[in-house]
Motif scaffolding. Structure first.
Motif, mmCIF file in Angstrom:
data_model
loop_
_atom_site.group_PDB
_atom_site.id
_atom_site.type_symbol
_atom_site.label_atom_id
_atom_site.label_comp_id
_atom_site.label_asym_id
_atom_site.label_seq_id
_atom_site.Cartn_x
_atom_site.Cartn_y
_atom_site.Cartn_z
ATOM 1 N N ASN A 37 4.439 9.150 -3.851
ATOM 2 C CA ASN A 37 4.998 7.807 -3.758
ATOM 3 C C ASN A 37 5.019 7.446 -2.284
ATOM 4 O O ASN A 37 5.295 8.297 -1.435
ATOM 5 N N ILE A 38 4.728 6.197 -1.983
ATOM 6 C CA ILE A 38 4.547 5.774 -0.599
ATOM 7 C C ILE A 38 5.461 4.609 -0.286
ATOM 8 O O ILE A 38 5.593 3.684 -1.091
ATOM 9 N N LYS A 39 6.052 4.646 0.901
ATOM 10 C CA LYS A 39 6.820 3.502 1.387
ATOM 11 C C LYS A 39 6.099 2.965 2.619
ATOM 12 O O LYS A 39 5.827 3.710 3.565
ATOM 13 N N LEU A 40 5.775 1.660 2.584
ATOM 14 C CA LEU A 40 5.101 1.002 3.699
ATOM 15 C C LEU A 40 6.043 0.019 4.368
ATOM 16 O O LEU A 40 6.747 -0.733 3.692
ATOM 17 N N ASN A 41 6.025 -0.005 5.683
ATOM 18 C CA ASN A 41 6.718 -1.019 6.468
ATOM 19 C C ASN A 41 5.671 -1.918 7.110
ATOM 20 O O ASN A 41 4.497 -1.532 7.217
ATOM 21 N N GLU A 42 6.085 -3.101 7.555
ATOM 22 C CA GLU A 42 5.179 -4.062 8.205
ATOM 23 C C GLU A 42 3.939 -4.306 7.335
ATOM 24 O O GLU A 42 2.820 -4.362 7.834
ATOM 25 N N MET A 43 4.158 -4.442 6.051
ATOM 26 C CA MET A 43 3.079 -4.551 5.088
ATOM 27 C C MET A 43 2.446 -5.943 5.078
ATOM 28 O O MET A 43 3.140 -6.940 5.214
ATOM 29 N N THR A 44 1.146 -5.977 4.933
ATOM 30 C CA THR A 44 0.407 -7.223 4.721
ATOM 31 C C THR A 44 -0.562 -7.004 3.570
ATOM 32 O O THR A 44 -0.981 -5.881 3.298
ATOM 33 N N VAL A 45 -0.920 -8.088 2.914
ATOM 34 C CA VAL A 45 -1.900 -8.028 1.832
ATOM 35 C C VAL A 45 -3.280 -8.194 2.455
ATOM 36 O O VAL A 45 -3.484 -9.070 3.291
ATOM 37 N N VAL A 46 -4.226 -7.351 2.058
ATOM 38 C CA VAL A 46 -5.571 -7.416 2.626
ATOM 39 C C VAL A 46 -6.255 -8.736 2.255
ATOM 40 O O VAL A 46 -6.954 -9.325 3.072
ATOM 41 N N GLU A 47 -6.036 -9.225 1.037
ATOM 42 C CA GLU A 47 -6.611 -10.504 0.596
ATOM 43 C C GLU A 47 -5.483 -11.483 0.267
ATOM 44 O O GLU A 47 -5.164 -11.703 -0.909
ATOM 45 N N PRO A 48 -4.875 -12.109 1.272
ATOM 46 C CA PRO A 48 -3.717 -12.979 1.014
ATOM 47 C C PRO A 48 -4.048 -14.218 0.183
ATOM 48 O O PRO A 48 -3.182 -14.723 -0.538
ATOM 49 N N GLU A 49 -5.280 -14.681 0.228
ATOM 50 C CA GLU A 49 -5.648 -15.852 -0.582
ATOM 51 C C GLU A 49 -5.647 -15.523 -2.072
ATOM 52 O O GLU A 49 -5.423 -16.392 -2.911
ATOM 53 N N LYS A 50 -5.842 -14.279 -2.403
ATOM 54 C CA LYS A 50 -5.854 -13.841 -3.798
ATOM 55 C C LYS A 50 -4.432 -13.558 -4.312
ATOM 56 O O LYS A 50 -4.171 -13.682 -5.503
ATOM 57 N N TYR A 51 -3.539 -13.159 -3.400
ATOM 58 C CA TYR A 51 -2.166 -12.802 -3.766
ATOM 59 C C TYR A 51 -1.170 -13.524 -2.857
ATOM 60 O O TYR A 51 -0.436 -12.888 -2.091
ATOM 61 N N PRO A 52 -1.108 -14.852 -2.918
ATOM 62 C CA PRO A 52 -0.233 -15.602 -1.995
ATOM 63 C C PRO A 52 1.257 -15.312 -2.197
ATOM 64 O O PRO A 52 2.039 -15.449 -1.260
ATOM 65 N N HIS A 53 1.638 -14.909 -3.393
ATOM 66 C CA HIS A 53 3.048 -14.634 -3.664
ATOM 67 C C HIS A 53 3.545 -13.366 -2.956
ATOM 68 O O HIS A 53 4.744 -13.137 -2.876
ATOM 69 N N LEU A 54 2.649 -12.554 -2.417
ATOM 70 C CA LEU A 54 3.045 -11.330 -1.735
ATOM 71 C C LEU A 54 3.048 -11.454 -0.213
ATOM 72 O O LEU A 54 3.388 -10.501 0.489
ATOM 73 N N VAL A 55 2.699 -12.627 0.296
ATOM 74 C CA VAL A 55 2.593 -12.807 1.739
ATOM 75 C C VAL A 55 3.937 -12.591 2.434
ATOM 76 O O VAL A 55 4.003 -12.051 3.534
ATOM 77 N N ALA A 56 5.028 -12.969 1.802
ATOM 78 C CA ALA A 56 6.353 -12.860 2.416
ATOM 79 C C ALA A 56 6.923 -11.442 2.372
ATOM 80 O O ALA A 56 7.881 -11.142 3.074
ATOM 81 N N VAL A 57 6.341 -10.566 1.592
ATOM 82 C CA VAL A 57 6.850 -9.198 1.460
ATOM 83 C C VAL A 57 6.458 -8.395 2.703
ATOM 84 O O VAL A 57 5.304 -8.385 3.107
ATOM 85 N N LYS A 58 7.432 -7.722 3.297
ATOM 86 C CA LYS A 58 7.167 -6.955 4.520
ATOM 87 C C LYS A 58 7.324 -5.446 4.341
ATOM 88 O O LYS A 58 6.778 -4.674 5.121
ATOM 89 N N ASN A 59 8.070 -5.012 3.347
ATOM 90 C CA ASN A 59 8.253 -3.586 3.058
ATOM 91 C C ASN A 59 8.041 -3.369 1.570
ATOM 92 O O ASN A 59 8.401 -4.230 0.770
ATOM 93 N N CYS A 60 7.472 -2.233 1.200
ATOM 94 C CA CYS A 60 7.294 -1.987 -0.231
ATOM 95 C C CYS A 60 7.291 -0.491 -0.532
ATOM 96 O O CYS A 60 7.039 0.326 0.337
ATOM 97 N N PHE A 61 7.596 -0.193 -1.772
ATOM 98 C CA PHE A 61 7.544 1.162 -2.315
ATOM 99 C C PHE A 61 6.425 1.176 -3.345
ATOM 100 O O PHE A 61 6.385 0.315 -4.226
ATOM 101 N N ILE A 62 5.525 2.124 -3.253
ATOM 102 C CA ILE A 62 4.378 2.206 -4.163
ATOM 103 C C ILE A 62 4.465 3.522 -4.932
ATOM 104 O O ILE A 62 4.494 4.601 -4.336
ATOM 105 N N ARG A 63 4.494 3.406 -6.236
ATOM 106 C CA ARG A 63 4.515 4.599 -7.089
ATOM 107 C C ARG A 63 3.160 5.299 -6.985
ATOM 108 O O ARG A 63 2.102 4.672 -7.081
ATOM 109 N N GLY A 64 3.185 6.599 -6.809
ATOM 110 C CA GLY A 64 1.959 7.364 -6.605
ATOM 111 C C GLY A 64 0.951 7.253 -7.731
ATOM 112 O O GLY A 64 -0.256 7.313 -7.505
ATOM 113 N N SER A 65 1.417 7.054 -8.955
ATOM 114 C CA SER A 65 0.504 7.011 -10.099
ATOM 115 C C SER A 65 -0.325 5.728 -10.161
ATOM 116 O O SER A 65 -1.280 5.668 -10.937
ATOM 117 N N VAL A 66 -0.004 4.726 -9.359
ATOM 118 C CA VAL A 66 -0.774 3.473 -9.384
ATOM 119 C C VAL A 66 -1.751 3.365 -8.213
ATOM 120 O O VAL A 66 -2.449 2.373 -8.077
#
Length: 97
Positions: A37-66
């Protein structure tokens, strides 16, 4: 060397995590656990035009299985350490036989 200890050497480095749903996130690795499982800080979306709803997110937790792939900066990967640990693991495997 187990993957966990390898990823712990990359804490504080910028990585790109590609998820199984094709979302790619770039950020600074803050932590990783035994389930990868990974925790990212200062996160950005690589393709922001495809996922505009995630642009405001700056920190996230990612489950390892995904996680599909993790892209690492080549300059931050200690290939000598990886080679040595792989060699030791192979030798200890031979000793058990």
């Amino acid at each position: 060397m187990h993957f966990l200890s390898f990823f712990k050497t990359l804490i504080g480095k910028t990585i790109i995590v590609e998820l199984k749903n094709d979302l790619a996130l770039k950020g600074v690795l803050h932590s990783v656990d035994q389930y990868l499982n990974i925790k990212l800080n200062e996160m950005t979306v690589v393709e922001p035009e495809k996922y505009p709803h995630l642009v405001a997110v700056k920190n996230c937790f990612i489950r390892g299985s995904v996680v599909r792939y993790i892209q690492l900066p080549a300059k931050d990967v200690d290939t000598q350490l990886l080679q040595d640990s792989t060699r030791r693991a192979a030798q200890s495997g031979e000793a058990k036989r």
